[in-house]
Scaffold this motif. Structure first.
Motif, PDB file in Angstrom:
ATOM      1  N   GLU A  18       0.651  -1.301   0.016  1.00  0.00           N
ATOM      2  CA  GLU A  18      -0.355   0.290   0.033  1.00  0.00           C
ATOM      3  C   GLU A  18       1.049   1.629  -0.298  1.00  0.00           C
ATOM      4  O   GLU A  18       0.372   2.409  -1.186  1.00  0.00           O
ATOM      5  CB  GLU A  18      -0.763   0.208   1.325  1.00  0.00           C
ATOM      6  CG  GLU A  18      -1.906   0.796   1.308  1.00  0.00           C
ATOM      7  CD  GLU A  18      -2.715   1.150   2.275  1.00  0.00           C
ATOM      8  OE1 GLU A  18      -2.278   0.559   3.216  1.00  0.00           O
ATOM      9  OE2 GLU A  18      -4.015   1.828   2.497  1.00  0.00           O
ATOM     10  N   GLN A  19       2.176   1.407   0.369  1.00  0.00           N
ATOM     11  CA  GLN A  19       2.707   2.499   0.956  1.00  0.00           C
ATOM     12  C   GLN A  19       3.384   2.601  -0.846  1.00  0.00           C
ATOM     13  O   GLN A  19       3.465   3.458  -0.910  1.00  0.00           O
ATOM     14  CB  GLN A  19       3.540   2.343   1.795  1.00  0.00           C
ATOM     15  CG  GLN A  19       3.187   1.911   3.441  1.00  0.00           C
ATOM     16  CD  GLN A  19       4.398   1.837   4.128  1.00  0.00           C
ATOM     17  OE1 GLN A  19       5.516   1.661   4.011  1.00  0.00           O
ATOM     18  NE2 GLN A  19       4.078   1.386   5.210  1.00  0.00           N
ATOM     19  N   ILE A  22       0.863   3.951  -2.786  1.00  0.00           N
ATOM     20  CA  ILE A  22       0.179   5.095  -3.090  1.00  0.00           C
ATOM     21  C   ILE A  22       1.717   6.537  -3.379  1.00  0.00           C
ATOM     22  O   ILE A  22       1.387   6.898  -3.652  1.00  0.00           O
ATOM     23  CB  ILE A  22      -0.488   5.603  -1.471  1.00  0.00           C
ATOM     24  CG1 ILE A  22      -1.643   4.821  -1.344  1.00  0.00           C
ATOM     25  CG2 ILE A  22      -0.143   7.445  -0.980  1.00  0.00           C
ATOM     26  CD1 ILE A  22      -2.165   4.843  -0.100  1.00  0.00           C
ATOM     27  N   CYS A  25       2.441   7.177  -6.830  1.00  0.00           N
ATOM     28  CA  CYS A  25       1.582   8.521  -7.299  1.00  0.00           C
ATOM     29  C   CYS A  25       1.668   9.464  -7.804  1.00  0.00           C
ATOM     30  O   CYS A  25       1.448  10.747  -8.038  1.00  0.00           O
ATOM     31  CB  CYS A  25      -0.402   8.339  -6.699  1.00  0.00           C
ATOM     32  SG  CYS A  25      -1.015   6.679  -7.713  1.00  0.00           S
ATOM     33  N   SER A  26       2.536  10.254  -6.886  1.00  0.00           N
ATOM     34  CA  SER A  26       3.820  11.394  -7.082  1.00  0.00           C
ATOM     35  C   SER A  26       4.029  11.975  -7.994  1.00  0.00           C
ATOM     36  O   SER A  26       4.485  12.792  -8.517  1.00  0.00           O
ATOM     37  CB  SER A  26       4.960  11.378  -5.579  1.00  0.00           C
ATOM     38  OG  SER A  26       5.945  10.316  -5.948  1.00  0.00           O
ATOM     39  N   TYR A  44      -3.144  -0.355  -5.337  1.00  0.00           N
ATOM     40  CA  TYR A  44      -3.698   0.417  -4.245  1.00  0.00           C
ATOM     41  C   TYR A  44      -2.999   1.751  -5.271  1.00  0.00           C
ATOM     42  O   TYR A  44      -3.577   3.115  -4.266  1.00  0.00           O
ATOM     43  CB  TYR A  44      -2.463   0.302  -3.335  1.00  0.00           C
ATOM     44  CG  TYR A  44      -2.399  -0.454  -2.080  1.00  0.00           C
ATOM     45  CD1 TYR A  44      -3.321  -0.930  -0.942  1.00  0.00           C
ATOM     46  CD2 TYR A  44      -1.784  -2.243  -1.828  1.00  0.00           C
ATOM     47  CE1 TYR A  44      -4.170  -1.572  -0.572  1.00  0.00           C
ATOM     48  CE2 TYR A  44      -2.692  -2.749  -1.597  1.00  0.00           C
ATOM     49  CZ  TYR A  44      -3.325  -2.737  -0.565  1.00  0.00           C
ATOM     50  OH  TYR A  44      -3.565  -3.624   0.392  1.00  0.00           O
ATOM     51  N   SER A  45      -2.550   1.801  -6.133  1.00  0.00           N
ATOM     52  CA  SER A  45      -1.702   3.253  -6.929  1.00  0.00           C
ATOM     53  C   SER A  45      -2.941   3.627  -8.079  1.00  0.00           C
ATOM     54  O   SER A  45      -3.629   4.633  -7.305  1.00  0.00           O
ATOM     55  CB  SER A  45      -1.128   2.708  -8.103  1.00  0.00           C
ATOM     56  OG  SER A  45       0.693   2.954  -7.394  1.00  0.00           O
ATOM     57  N   ILE A  47      -6.018   3.215  -6.340  1.00  0.00           N
ATOM     58  CA  ILE A  47      -7.173   2.774  -5.750  1.00  0.00           C
ATOM     59  C   ILE A  47      -7.294   4.983  -5.614  1.00  0.00           C
ATOM     60  O   ILE A  47      -7.497   6.002  -5.371  1.00  0.00           O
ATOM     61  CB  ILE A  47      -7.030   3.346  -4.207  1.00  0.00           C
ATOM     62  CG1 ILE A  47      -7.575   1.418  -4.033  1.00  0.00           C
ATOM     63  CG2 ILE A  47      -8.349   3.128  -3.410  1.00  0.00           C
ATOM     64  CD1 ILE A  47      -7.357  -0.026  -3.482  1.00  0.00           C
ATOM     65  N   GLU A  48      -5.526   5.187  -5.235  1.00  0.00           N
ATOM     66  CA  GLU A  48      -5.004   6.211  -4.952  1.00  0.00           C
ATOM     67  C   GLU A  48      -5.236   7.811  -6.358  1.00  0.00           C
ATOM     68  O   GLU A  48      -5.770   8.705  -5.898  1.00  0.00           O
ATOM     69  CB  GLU A  48      -3.343   6.339  -4.666  1.00  0.00           C
ATOM     70  CG  GLU A  48      -2.883   7.664  -4.506  1.00  0.00           C
ATOM     71  CD  GLU A  48      -3.562   8.865  -3.391  1.00  0.00           C
ATOM     72  OE1 GLU A  48      -4.349   7.921  -2.857  1.00  0.00           O
ATOM     73  OE2 GLU A  48      -3.109   9.523  -3.284  1.00  0.00           O
ATOM     74  N   ARG A  51      -8.611   8.313  -5.910  1.00  0.00           N
ATOM     75  CA  ARG A  51      -8.820   9.672  -4.869  1.00  0.00           C
ATOM     76  C   ARG A  51      -8.461  10.764  -5.527  1.00  0.00           C
ATOM     77  O   ARG A  51      -9.017  11.690  -5.330  1.00  0.00           O
ATOM     78  CB  ARG A  51      -7.942   9.099  -3.571  1.00  0.00           C
ATOM     79  CG  ARG A  51      -8.203   9.840  -2.415  1.00  0.00           C
ATOM     80  CD  ARG A  51      -7.389   9.638  -1.415  1.00  0.00           C
ATOM     81  NE  ARG A  51      -5.887  10.598  -2.558  1.00  0.00           N
ATOM     82  CZ  ARG A  51      -6.182  11.568  -2.591  1.00  0.00           C
ATOM     83  NH1 ARG A  51      -6.588  12.598  -1.772  1.00  0.00           N
ATOM     84  NH2 ARG A  51      -4.668  12.032  -2.614  1.00  0.00           N
ATOM     85  N   MET A  52      -7.303  10.846  -6.696  1.00  0.00           N
ATOM     86  CA  MET A  52      -7.114  11.938  -7.166  1.00  0.00           C
ATOM     87  C   MET A  52      -8.325  12.712  -7.623  1.00  0.00           C
ATOM     88  O   MET A  52      -8.062  14.118  -7.799  1.00  0.00           O
ATOM     89  CB  MET A  52      -5.055  12.150  -7.215  1.00  0.00           C
ATOM     90  CG  MET A  52      -4.160  11.623  -6.447  1.00  0.00           C
ATOM     91  SD  MET A  52      -2.787  10.851  -7.121  1.00  0.00           S
ATOM     92  CE  MET A  52      -1.817  12.300  -8.074  1.00  0.00           C
TER      93      MET A  52
END
Ligand code: 5RP
Length: 250
Positions: A18-19, A22, A25-26, A44-45, A47-48, A51-52
């Protein structure tokens, strides 16, 4: 008097995925067309990214590398396009089964290697997300996935067996073989413990008639976001397409 030491909380492998997912995504910014990889880390990317889009109002479109990822992205309301509509993608984020010190990869543990390679090659950069267990000095510990046309299975298996020092196994077995999104099958080939020249091996296997794609990604990956107990580290390939701040080199 006994003083109890505070409990050491170890991150689980799932936490690390997950870490990494996410943190990668920077590399994502507004207006991008992004290749969406396949697997439990890049999930997880995805999902992030959703969210963005939802919370930060980012304008992003995705190209999925598998039907599983298409379903996930659709559920998360990420706008999707076909690769043909995009021409070039700004970025692909994907997982890997192994990455080495040259940023070469073994992929295909999830069986999506063919579309993953097509999408990555159509991208101006590729970022891999992984936990530390995927990091190796030299590729080869993980059995190499090779996608094969179903009608050519036996011939390809014989041809690969003649150059492979270890076992060549049909994924899922003969009774219920794993079928890819393209209708192909996967041979898991034990070329390890080390693959000394991944580029050469990739070419050698690709020349076998009936091979669809090989899970070696050589010279494609530009950065790896890797999570371990000590934190998340972003490794940028020195001669890759990304500069040290994560932008695409001119
Ligand atoms: C799918 C892949 C995956 O990216 C790879 O297997 C890594 O997956 P995970 O993050 O679940 O370990 O190549 O074809």
């Amino acid at each position: 008097m006994h003083v109890l030491a505070p409990p050491v909380i170890m991150a689980s492998l799932e936490d690390l995925k997950e870490q990494a997912g996410i943190a990668a995504c920077s590399f994502v910014s507004d207006g991008m067309a992004i290749g969406l990889g396949t697997g439990s880390t890049v999930r997880y990317s995805i999902i992030e990214i959703a969210r963005m889009i939802r919370e930060e109002g980012m304008n992003i479109v995705g190209v999925p590398t598998s039907e599983i990822t298409r379903d996930l992205a659709t559920k998360l309301e990420i706008p999707l396009i076909e690769l043909d509509e995009a021409n070039t993608l700004d970025l692909t984020i994907d997982g890997a089964d192994e990455f080495d010190s040259r940023f070469d990869l073994i992929k295909g543990g999830g069986g999506a290697l063919t579309r993953e390679k097509i999408v990555a090659l159509a991208s101006r950069s590729m970022v891999v997300v992984a936990d530390h267990t995927k990091q190796v000095e030299t590729l080869g510990r993980f059995d190499l996935p090779v996608e094969v046309h179903a009608a050519s299975l036996l011939g390809v298996k014989d041809a690969i067996s003649s150059i492979c020092p270890g076992e060549v196994l049909l994924r899922g077995g003969e009774i219920a073989p794993f079928i890819t999104d393209n209708g192909g099958m996967i041979l898991d080939c034990s070329f390890g413990p080390i693959i000394a020249n991944p580029g050469h091996l990739e070419q050698e296997i690709r020349e076998i008639s009936g091979v669809v794609e090989v899970g070696l990604f050589v010279g494609i990956c530009d950065a790896v976001v890797v999570a371990s107990e000590v934190g998340v580290n972003t490794l940028i390939k020195p001669d890759g397409r990304l500069n040290s701040s994560g932008g695409v080199k001119d």
